[in-house]
Design a protein around this motif. Sequence first.
Motif, PDB file in Angstrom:
ATOM      1  N   VAL A 250       0.840  -1.209   0.000  1.00 49.45           N
ATOM      2  CA  VAL A 250       0.000   0.000   0.000  1.00 49.45           C
ATOM      3  C   VAL A 250       0.870   1.252   0.000  1.00 49.45           C
ATOM      4  O   VAL A 250       0.630   2.204  -0.763  1.00 49.45           O
ATOM      5  CB  VAL A 250      -0.943   0.006   1.228  1.00 49.45           C
ATOM      6  CG1 VAL A 250      -1.720   1.314   1.293  1.00 49.45           C
ATOM      7  CG2 VAL A 250      -1.901  -1.178   1.173  1.00 49.45           C
ATOM      8  N   VAL A 251       1.894   1.249   0.845  1.00 44.36           N
ATOM      9  CA  VAL A 251       2.790   2.403   0.928  1.00 44.36           C
ATOM     10  C   VAL A 251       3.531   2.602  -0.387  1.00 44.36           C
ATOM     11  O   VAL A 251       3.672   3.742  -0.874  1.00 44.36           O
ATOM     12  CB  VAL A 251       3.789   2.221   2.085  1.00 44.36           C
ATOM     13  CG1 VAL A 251       4.866   3.294   2.062  1.00 44.36           C
ATOM     14  CG2 VAL A 251       3.060   2.253   3.423  1.00 44.36           C
ATOM     15  N   VAL A 255       3.596   5.954  -2.622  1.00 48.45           N
ATOM     16  CA  VAL A 255       4.864   6.638  -2.917  1.00 48.45           C
ATOM     17  C   VAL A 255       5.052   6.794  -4.416  1.00 48.45           C
ATOM     18  O   VAL A 255       5.454   7.865  -4.903  1.00 48.45           O
ATOM     19  CB  VAL A 255       6.043   5.861  -2.299  1.00 48.45           C
ATOM     20  CG1 VAL A 255       7.372   6.398  -2.813  1.00 48.45           C
ATOM     21  CG2 VAL A 255       5.999   5.958  -0.786  1.00 48.45           C
ATOM     22  N   LEU A 256       4.767   5.746  -5.176  1.00 45.38           N
ATOM     23  CA  LEU A 256       4.941   5.807  -6.624  1.00 45.38           C
ATOM     24  C   LEU A 256       4.019   6.845  -7.251  1.00 45.38           C
ATOM     25  O   LEU A 256       4.420   7.565  -8.183  1.00 45.38           O
ATOM     26  CB  LEU A 256       4.684   4.428  -7.236  1.00 45.38           C
ATOM     27  CG  LEU A 256       5.743   3.353  -6.930  1.00 45.38           C
ATOM     28  CD1 LEU A 256       5.326   2.005  -7.481  1.00 45.38           C
ATOM     29  CD2 LEU A 256       7.097   3.763  -7.513  1.00 45.38           C
ATOM     30  N   ILE A 257       2.807   6.943  -6.767  1.00 47.27           N
ATOM     31  CA  ILE A 257       1.879   7.968  -7.268  1.00 47.27           C
ATOM     32  C   ILE A 257       2.429   9.367  -6.982  1.00 47.27           C
ATOM     33  O   ILE A 257       2.414  10.252  -7.848  1.00 47.27           O
ATOM     34  CB  ILE A 257       0.482   7.789  -6.636  1.00 47.27           C
ATOM     35  CG1 ILE A 257      -0.160   6.493  -7.152  1.00 47.27           C
ATOM     36  CG2 ILE A 257      -0.420   8.980  -6.938  1.00 47.27           C
ATOM     37  CD1 ILE A 257      -1.450   6.119  -6.438  1.00 47.27           C
ATOM     38  N   CYS A 258       2.927   9.559  -5.750  1.00 49.74           N
ATOM     39  CA  CYS A 258       3.497  10.858  -5.374  1.00 49.74           C
ATOM     40  C   CYS A 258       4.733  11.187  -6.217  1.00 49.74           C
ATOM     41  O   CYS A 258       4.919  12.341  -6.638  1.00 49.74           O
ATOM     42  CB  CYS A 258       3.869  10.867  -3.898  1.00 49.74           C
ATOM     43  SG  CYS A 258       2.451  10.829  -2.775  1.00 49.74           S
ATOM     44  N   PHE A 262       5.355  14.242  -8.740  1.00 50.91           N
ATOM     45  CA  PHE A 262       6.527  15.106  -8.653  1.00 50.91           C
ATOM     46  C   PHE A 262       7.202  15.236 -10.015  1.00 50.91           C
ATOM     47  O   PHE A 262       7.604  16.335 -10.438  1.00 50.91           O
ATOM     48  CB  PHE A 262       7.513  14.531  -7.634  1.00 50.91           C
ATOM     49  CG  PHE A 262       8.854  15.207  -7.600  1.00 50.91           C
ATOM     50  CD1 PHE A 262       9.029  16.364  -6.870  1.00 50.91           C
ATOM     51  CD2 PHE A 262       9.928  14.695  -8.324  1.00 50.91           C
ATOM     52  CE1 PHE A 262      10.266  17.002  -6.846  1.00 50.91           C
ATOM     53  CE2 PHE A 262      11.156  15.328  -8.312  1.00 50.91           C
ATOM     54  CZ  PHE A 262      11.334  16.479  -7.566  1.00 50.91           C
ATOM     55  N   PHE A 263       7.337  14.135 -10.730  1.00 55.27           N
ATOM     56  CA  PHE A 263       7.979  14.141 -12.042  1.00 55.27           C
ATOM     57  C   PHE A 263       7.200  15.008 -13.034  1.00 55.27           C
ATOM     58  O   PHE A 263       7.778  15.819 -13.764  1.00 55.27           O
ATOM     59  CB  PHE A 263       8.105  12.710 -12.557  1.00 55.27           C
ATOM     60  CG  PHE A 263       8.675  12.603 -13.941  1.00 55.27           C
ATOM     61  CD1 PHE A 263      10.012  12.896 -14.181  1.00 55.27           C
ATOM     62  CD2 PHE A 263       7.879  12.224 -15.011  1.00 55.27           C
ATOM     63  CE1 PHE A 263      10.551  12.797 -15.457  1.00 55.27           C
ATOM     64  CE2 PHE A 263       8.404  12.125 -16.282  1.00 55.27           C
ATOM     65  CZ  PHE A 263       9.742  12.408 -16.516  1.00 55.27           C
ATOM     66  N   LEU A 264       5.869  14.873 -13.044  1.00 54.90           N
ATOM     67  CA  LEU A 264       5.030  15.643 -13.963  1.00 54.90           C
ATOM     68  C   LEU A 264       5.112  17.136 -13.660  1.00 54.90           C
ATOM     69  O   LEU A 264       5.245  17.969 -14.572  1.00 54.90           O
ATOM     70  CB  LEU A 264       3.582  15.157 -13.884  1.00 54.90           C
ATOM     71  CG  LEU A 264       3.305  13.772 -14.476  1.00 54.90           C
ATOM     72  CD1 LEU A 264       1.860  13.361 -14.211  1.00 54.90           C
ATOM     73  CD2 LEU A 264       3.585  13.764 -15.974  1.00 54.90           C
ATOM     74  N   ILE A 265       5.028  17.480 -12.360  1.00 56.09           N
ATOM     75  CA  ILE A 265       5.111  18.893 -11.968  1.00 56.09           C
ATOM     76  C   ILE A 265       6.469  19.461 -12.368  1.00 56.09           C
ATOM     77  O   ILE A 265       6.574  20.588 -12.873  1.00 56.09           O
ATOM     78  CB  ILE A 265       4.885  19.059 -10.451  1.00 56.09           C
ATOM     79  CG1 ILE A 265       3.450  18.676 -10.080  1.00 56.09           C
ATOM     80  CG2 ILE A 265       5.158  20.501 -10.013  1.00 56.09           C
ATOM     81  CD1 ILE A 265       3.189  18.633  -8.592  1.00 56.09           C
ATOM     82  N   SER A 266       7.527  18.690 -12.145  1.00 54.13           N
ATOM     83  CA  SER A 266       8.875  19.114 -12.487  1.00 54.13           C
ATOM     84  C   SER A 266       9.011  19.369 -13.978  1.00 54.13           C
ATOM     85  O   SER A 266       9.611  20.366 -14.408  1.00 54.13           O
ATOM     86  CB  SER A 266       9.875  18.059 -12.030  1.00 54.13           C
ATOM     87  OG  SER A 266      11.186  18.446 -12.339  1.00 54.13           O
ATOM     88  N   ALA A 293      14.273   6.579  -1.790  1.00 50.46           N
ATOM     89  CA  ALA A 293      14.395   7.052  -0.409  1.00 50.46           C
ATOM     90  C   ALA A 293      13.120   6.832   0.380  1.00 50.46           C
ATOM     91  O   ALA A 293      13.167   6.534   1.578  1.00 50.46           O
ATOM     92  CB  ALA A 293      14.758   8.534  -0.407  1.00 50.46           C
ATOM     93  N   ALA A 294      11.960   6.966  -0.269  1.00 48.66           N
ATOM     94  CA  ALA A 294      10.686   6.954   0.449  1.00 48.66           C
ATOM     95  C   ALA A 294      10.067   5.570   0.566  1.00 48.66           C
ATOM     96  O   ALA A 294       9.349   5.283   1.527  1.00 48.66           O
ATOM     97  CB  ALA A 294       9.694   7.900  -0.233  1.00 48.66           C
ATOM     98  N   ILE A 295      10.326   4.704  -0.415  1.00 50.54           N
ATOM     99  CA  ILE A 295       9.731   3.368  -0.358  1.00 50.54           C
ATOM    100  C   ILE A 295      10.447   2.541   0.709  1.00 50.54           C
ATOM    101  O   ILE A 295      11.664   2.341   0.627  1.00 50.54           O
ATOM    102  CB  ILE A 295       9.796   2.661  -1.723  1.00 50.54           C
ATOM    103  CG1 ILE A 295       8.776   3.272  -2.685  1.00 50.54           C
ATOM    104  CG2 ILE A 295       9.556   1.158  -1.576  1.00 50.54           C
ATOM    105  CD1 ILE A 295       8.778   2.673  -4.058  1.00 50.54           C
ATOM    106  N   PRO A 296       9.720   2.063   1.714  1.00 49.17           N
ATOM    107  CA  PRO A 296      10.348   1.258   2.790  1.00 49.17           C
ATOM    108  C   PRO A 296      10.536  -0.183   2.340  1.00 49.17           C
ATOM    109  O   PRO A 296       9.837  -1.084   2.787  1.00 49.17           O
ATOM    110  CB  PRO A 296       9.345   1.385   3.940  1.00 49.17           C
ATOM    111  CG  PRO A 296       8.022   1.563   3.263  1.00 49.17           C
ATOM    112  CD  PRO A 296       8.287   2.292   1.966  1.00 49.17           C
ATOM    113  N   GLU A 297      11.519  -0.374   1.452  1.00 55.48           N
ATOM    114  CA  GLU A 297      11.764  -1.724   0.916  1.00 55.48           C
ATOM    115  C   GLU A 297      12.136  -2.711   2.015  1.00 55.48           C
ATOM    116  O   GLU A 297      11.939  -3.902   1.895  1.00 55.48           O
ATOM    117  CB  GLU A 297      12.890  -1.668  -0.129  1.00 55.48           C
ATOM    118  CG  GLU A 297      12.486  -1.055  -1.449  1.00 55.48           C
ATOM    119  CD  GLU A 297      11.550  -1.940  -2.245  1.00 55.48           C
ATOM    120  OE1 GLU A 297      11.603  -3.164  -2.056  1.00 55.48           O
ATOM    121  OE2 GLU A 297      10.751  -1.419  -3.023  1.00 55.48           O
ATOM    122  N   GLY A 298      12.699  -2.198   3.095  1.00 55.02           N
ATOM    123  CA  GLY A 298      13.180  -3.078   4.152  1.00 55.02           C
ATOM    124  C   GLY A 298      12.147  -3.469   5.178  1.00 55.02           C
ATOM    125  O   GLY A 298      12.486  -4.099   6.179  1.00 55.02           O
TER     126      GLY A 298
END
Length: 860
Positions: A250-251, A255-258, A262-266, A293-298
């Motif tokens: 879910v996270v 994160v991927l949507i956010c 960010f990429f589109l706005i940039s 950095a944001a995706i808690p892969e661990g």
Amino acid sequence: MIWHSSDLQDVLAELAVDSEKGLANGIADIRLQENGPNKISDNKKPSFLQLFFAQLKSRIVIALIIVALLSIVVSMIYHLGNAFSPLLIIAIVVINALVSAYHLSNSVNFMEQHRSITNPQAVVLRDGVERSIPSEELVTGDILILSEGDYIAADARIILCEEFRCNEFALTGESIPVEKNAATVVEDIAPIDRRTNMVYRGCSVIHGNAKAVVVATGLNTETGHNFSMMQQTGEDTLPMTNRLEKIGKVVNLAVLICCALFFLISILQNFRAQVFAEMTVDSLMNAVALAVAAIPEGLPTVSTIVIAMGVSRIVKDNIIIKKANALEILGSTSVILSNKTGILTRNKMTLVQIFDGDKTVDLTNEALTEKSALAIRLAATCSTLSNDSTEQALERASIAYNSMSKADLDNLFPKLSQIPFDAKRKCMTTINMINQKPYAIVKGAPEYMADRFTNIQPEQIRQINESMAENALRVICIGMKPLTEIPANPQPDEIEQDLYFVGLLGLEDPPRPESFHAIELCDKAGIITAMITGDNPLTAASVARRIGILKNGTEVITGEELAQLSDSELDQNIAKYRVFARVTPDDKIRIIESYQRTGKTVTATGDRIDDSDALTVADVGCAIGKKRTDIAKGSADIIINDNNFLSIVAAIKESRGMFENIRKSVWYLLSSNFGEILAFIFGLILFKSAPLAAVQLLWINLLTDCAPAIALCMEPAEEYIMARQSFTAKNRILNRFGIISVAAEAVFIALMTLLVYHLGVSSGAAATMAFLTLGMTEIFHCLNHKSAQSIFQMNFKGNSFLNLSVILTLFILLFLSFTPAGFIFGMKVLTFKQFLICFGCAVAVIPFCEIKKLIFKKFY
């Protein structure tokens, strides 16, 4: 060859073994090398390199590496000269993977070492000598020596046996012991429960002894076949890991949507056709770096590290965890069903009173009568279990008052035969020669024997029995009967009637001093403590009141009363019972199942052969004490090496602390990571550029996501954890309050970062100030999550790794901000005034969380 239907001599010839000498050690070693160890699960321990490359398998990490390489290519094509940052990003990713692999490797190594402790031993005949070996070293052809209480570690054909019965509940689901016979001829297609000339791995010896030849080990056993079929549905994972993986999915999506946003706005804000390629690659690299950095892969690996840490601490309390998920389930315990003797009491039986038919003798201050001395001698003579605390107490009394040990008594009164103790009869009998005549000596529960005597009124026995029991004494009744001849096959219905009363013996087993405190802790934690015992209900009730189990509004129930209740009636009333007296092993299973039907998580204790089924049925089975049988050890989920009830409570506390540490780590990671996302998105909207470069963000992620998050996993369980209600399904890692709390903290972290960035724009050091503020904020925020209590109530001495992590990370951040070393990350040297601004905004996260803890205290 079909082992159960073939002739025994053909089986021995096929396995090339002499049943009298066993295998030669050299042959056994060769077979072990050829066939492998006698293990069901053959999961190999992953190497450090495998763990390292597993960290790099993430699609997001791979995407970041690809984009970084693409950035290098674009820089070279357009001669932009900024290829260093992408290389640095790749280096940070590799370092991050190395650090994660290191901690995982340590955890895996410890769990592997711990698992080897729990392996049972097996007694085999090799080179004509009996020897005990680890069960994993068993090979086909080994001659097994089996005796009462043993755990069977391999499938074997019985060579010879004597009164041999096995419990095959683990394989067939039937709890009724199976009578074995080496001479039985079995058909090829006979089902397992009819192969009475075989024993099987995972089962146990209930009675008797046997010699058997191993015919199958490891995955070739019947248990191994079942395991293989189960494995086809997927490898088992811990429930905690499954929950973390669901949260992670879910996270990750959020994160991927956010990051896509960010990429589109940039792209839209900074579109310039002449540098489209460079701008697109930079925006993409920033977006992917943000995702990394944001995706808690661990998250799933957090549970592995936390459980390894929990197990390492719990081993120091003389506790061995056989199954990792048992440590997790322990925290959810809502009922502890504990044996009385040796766990709640000291297991130091002492004979203190004797009623000899005429008077009650208090052995602490009165002289022994001749009748009382006879009662002691006969009670010690009528014995079969040398390791039983009651029998040991009677032998000590015989030595003290008669100067005769058990061996002396056996020589004086030779035993001819016996009728073993039976849980339904509540007594046992031995046939002994006394003055050259056969006598039956009967020993058992007074209330069951009271009506069998010819020289005393039953009411007098019951009255004295109740008087002793009310003083918390275990009462044993002794009777005897002269026999006209030595019975060839003594039957209890004939022998145990028309007895001559000898005496009632009252034995004291004082409660453990720590039991009261442990039960008090359980009460505060919302855990019901129920006592189960074979003792008289009055004795059990007296002990239970002394240690705080039996309180107003709670009751005692006996096995006979339990038998009169239907399952539905028992379920309706189970909550009011705290003491179960005079119960059988089947009663114990029924009690556990009743608690489970009413939604309780049951932790049950046991150390005897007849406890094995109950330990299997319970949610968590605890084999207790150094004298526990192999059966109890094999059936249990955890093994407690001392007999202390407080050790069970300590294990529950550690389990709850483990859950709390996982929740701390998850809340900390999510609030910090989403704080980074919000800072990037709103920084882009407000300032038309990301507040940090991709390489700066990844460096902060390396510093704050690794050491501090892992350090939180190492927090010792806090005292307040046992003042909460029992952990249930409602105690989710991320509940509604958790989501709100994480969101509030993420917004605050982003606000402080953007505020400092705004204040630093005019000086040209905005990105450096934002870097330092975000890094320090997350470090200080780690301290907020060290405990649900106020930071001013925390014990900072209990986790040196966290303290070291905080100091080292702060040093690195300050070193990069105040020296030219920060130039490699595109930073500038800050002034002291700029540092004070960064520090003030970063440390503000502590009072913010303190206020939140104060307002929402009941939710923590």
